[in-house]
Motif scaffolding. Structure first.
Motif, PDB file in Angstrom:
ATOM      1  N   ASP A  24       0.603  -0.921   0.073  1.00 42.10           N
ATOM      2  CA  ASP A  24      -0.461   0.122   0.049  1.00 42.10           C
ATOM      3  C   ASP A  24       0.308   1.100  -0.200  1.00 42.10           C
ATOM      4  N   VAL A  25       1.464   1.539  -1.146  1.00 43.46           N
ATOM      5  CA  VAL A  25       2.124   2.975  -1.285  1.00 43.46           C
ATOM      6  C   VAL A  25       1.322   4.309  -1.069  1.00 43.46           C
ATOM      7  N   ALA A  26       0.426   4.035  -0.483  1.00 43.67           N
ATOM      8  CA  ALA A  26      -0.421   5.265  -0.201  1.00 43.67           C
ATOM      9  C   ALA A  26       0.439   6.125   1.186  1.00 43.67           C
ATOM     10  N   THR A  27       0.732   4.885   1.529  1.00 40.17           N
ATOM     11  CA  THR A  27       1.541   6.045   2.609  1.00 40.17           C
ATOM     12  C   THR A  27       2.542   6.033   2.996  1.00 40.17           C
ATOM     13  N   CYS A  28       2.894   5.972   1.879  1.00 32.99           N
ATOM     14  CA  CYS A  28       4.741   6.771   1.407  1.00 32.99           C
ATOM     15  C   CYS A  28       4.598   8.576   0.586  1.00 32.99           C
ATOM     16  N   GLN A  29       5.810   9.279   1.473  1.00 35.33           N
ATOM     17  CA  GLN A  29       5.543  10.637   1.076  1.00 35.33           C
ATOM     18  C   GLN A  29       5.102  11.154  -0.268  1.00 35.33           C
ATOM     19  N   ASP A  30       5.610  10.255  -0.911  1.00 35.71           N
ATOM     20  CA  ASP A  30       5.845  10.166  -2.762  1.00 35.71           C
ATOM     21  C   ASP A  30       4.839   8.711  -3.516  1.00 35.71           C
ATOM     22  N   PRO A  31       3.609   8.812  -3.371  1.00 44.15           N
ATOM     23  CA  PRO A  31       3.100   7.726  -3.890  1.00 44.15           C
ATOM     24  C   PRO A  31       3.479   6.951  -5.138  1.00 44.15           C
ATOM     25  N   ALA A  32       3.007   8.061  -5.575  1.00 44.54           N
ATOM     26  CA  ALA A  32       3.734   7.829  -7.673  1.00 44.54           C
ATOM     27  C   ALA A  32       5.236   7.945  -8.056  1.00 44.54           C
ATOM     28  N   PRO A  82       6.272   0.158   1.932  1.00 45.39           N
ATOM     29  CA  PRO A  82       5.343  -0.158   3.512  1.00 45.39           C
ATOM     30  C   PRO A  82       4.603  -1.550   3.688  1.00 45.39           C
ATOM     31  N   GLY A  83       4.870  -1.895   4.706  1.00 41.95           N
ATOM     32  CA  GLY A  83       4.948  -3.563   4.948  1.00 41.95           C
ATOM     33  C   GLY A  83       5.546  -4.580   5.445  1.00 41.95           C
ATOM     34  N   ASN A  84       6.752  -3.928   5.472  1.00 41.89           N
ATOM     35  CA  ASN A  84       7.891  -4.234   5.200  1.00 41.89           C
ATOM     36  C   ASN A  84       8.922  -3.581   6.803  1.00 41.89           C
ATOM     37  N   GLY A  85       9.653  -4.280   7.390  1.00 44.74           N
ATOM     38  CA  GLY A  85       9.869  -3.706   8.751  1.00 44.74           C
ATOM     39  C   GLY A  85      10.592  -2.276   8.258  1.00 44.74           C
ATOM     40  N   GLY A  86      11.429  -2.340   7.312  1.00 43.01           N
ATOM     41  CA  GLY A  86      12.550  -0.987   7.411  1.00 43.01           C
ATOM     42  C   GLY A  86      11.514  -0.336   7.377  1.00 43.01           C
ATOM     43  N   PHE A  87      10.542  -0.148   6.629  1.00 38.28           N
ATOM     44  CA  PHE A  87       9.504   1.489   6.288  1.00 38.28           C
ATOM     45  C   PHE A  87       9.376   1.791   7.719  1.00 38.28           C
TER      46      PHE A  87
END
Length: 271
Positions: A118-126, A242-247
């Motif tokens: 779910d890349v929507a939780t990133c700063q720059d999803p695109a 997102p979804g992995n520990g490093g995030f």
């Protein structure tokens, strides 16, 4: 993921494994034994193997020095790290490949990248979505370099926190992924590890120059080094999704920084 717990004595360290699915204790003991015989002083001396409440334990000597992670690595420590790598690579080695080595890394990263994120939780999803698509496409193509070409002993971990610096020498700890690997893959593992790269702690050009002087990074090794840098950069990009520990463990924006770095490597295969 924490796979062990440490008990520190005055001059002895007890390492109790809480996870040992990949034979971590056996790998550690094998690595420490090999280094104690062929490159004494580079790593802890193995003392004993024990079992505590059903869990394997490796007892080893303590080492002087402070972890290199957490602050910019001094130039003298960069040079000492190259010497430590040369000594490690000189250790005779045979048997099984290190955990997550060159022959298995692509498939492992490809599997993780294929999962929904779910890349929507990133700063720059695109940006993240576009780089993820490109990463999946790059990982889908098998490559002949994804194996051990130039076998060396490998600690199996490029984390700067597991490199101890005492002001004069660099020593190595944490051999739970020890095994055979490719020289270029191991150099790439140090250069691309998120522990240093995300915060710019390591002078990459300086280290590669020092390693070249120590072990001769000829044309074939440099070509594989560039390839493995892309592969390991892809690994860290996926681990920062997102979804992995490093995030969760890294500051906001880390995924985007790694995405841009990966694109730079993919766009310039000579790096």
């Amino acid at each position: 993921m924490h796979t062990h717990a440490l008990s520190l004595g005055a001059d002895v360290v007890r390492k109790r494994y809480v996870s040992w699915d990949d034979d971590e204790a056996d790998r550690e003991w094998t690595g420490l034994t090999a280094l104690a015989e062929h490159e004494p002083g580079l790593a802890p001396v193995p003392i004993a193997r024990e079992v505590e409440d059903g869990a394997p334990v490796v007892v080893m000597s303590g080492l002087a020095g402070e972890p290199l992670g957490g602050a910019p690595v001094p130039a003298a420590a960069v040079a000492a790290l190259a010497v430590a790598l040369r000594r490690l690579f000189a250790v005779p080695v045979a048997g099984r490949e290190r955990v997550h080595g060159p022959s298995t890394m692509r498939a492992a990263v490809r599997d993780r990248a294929a999962r929904p994120h779910d890349v929507a939780t990133c700063q720059d999803p695109a940006l993240v979505a576009a780089v993820l698509d490109r990463t999946r496409a790059w990982l889908a193509v098998e490559h002949a370099w994804d194996r051990v070409h130039d076998p060396v002993a490998a600690r199996g971990d490029g984390n700067l926190d597991n490199l101890l610096w005492d002001g004069a020498s660099c020593r190595l700890v944490d051999f739970e992924e020890f095994g055979v690997s490719d020289l270029a893959f191991e150099v790439a593992d140090v250069v691309e590890h998120a522990s240093s790269r995300l915060h710019g702690l390591l002078d990459v050009a300086g280290l590669l120059l020092a390693v070249d002087l120590a072990v001769d990074l000829d044309g074939a090794r440099r070509a594989r080094l560039a390839h493995f840098r892309r592969l390991l950069a892809a690994f860290w990009f996926v681990m920062l999704l997102p979804g992995n520990g490093g995030f969760a463990r890294n500051p906001a924006g880390s995924t985007e920084r790694q995405a841009r770095h990966l694109v730079d490597l993919l766009d310039d295969p000579a790096r």
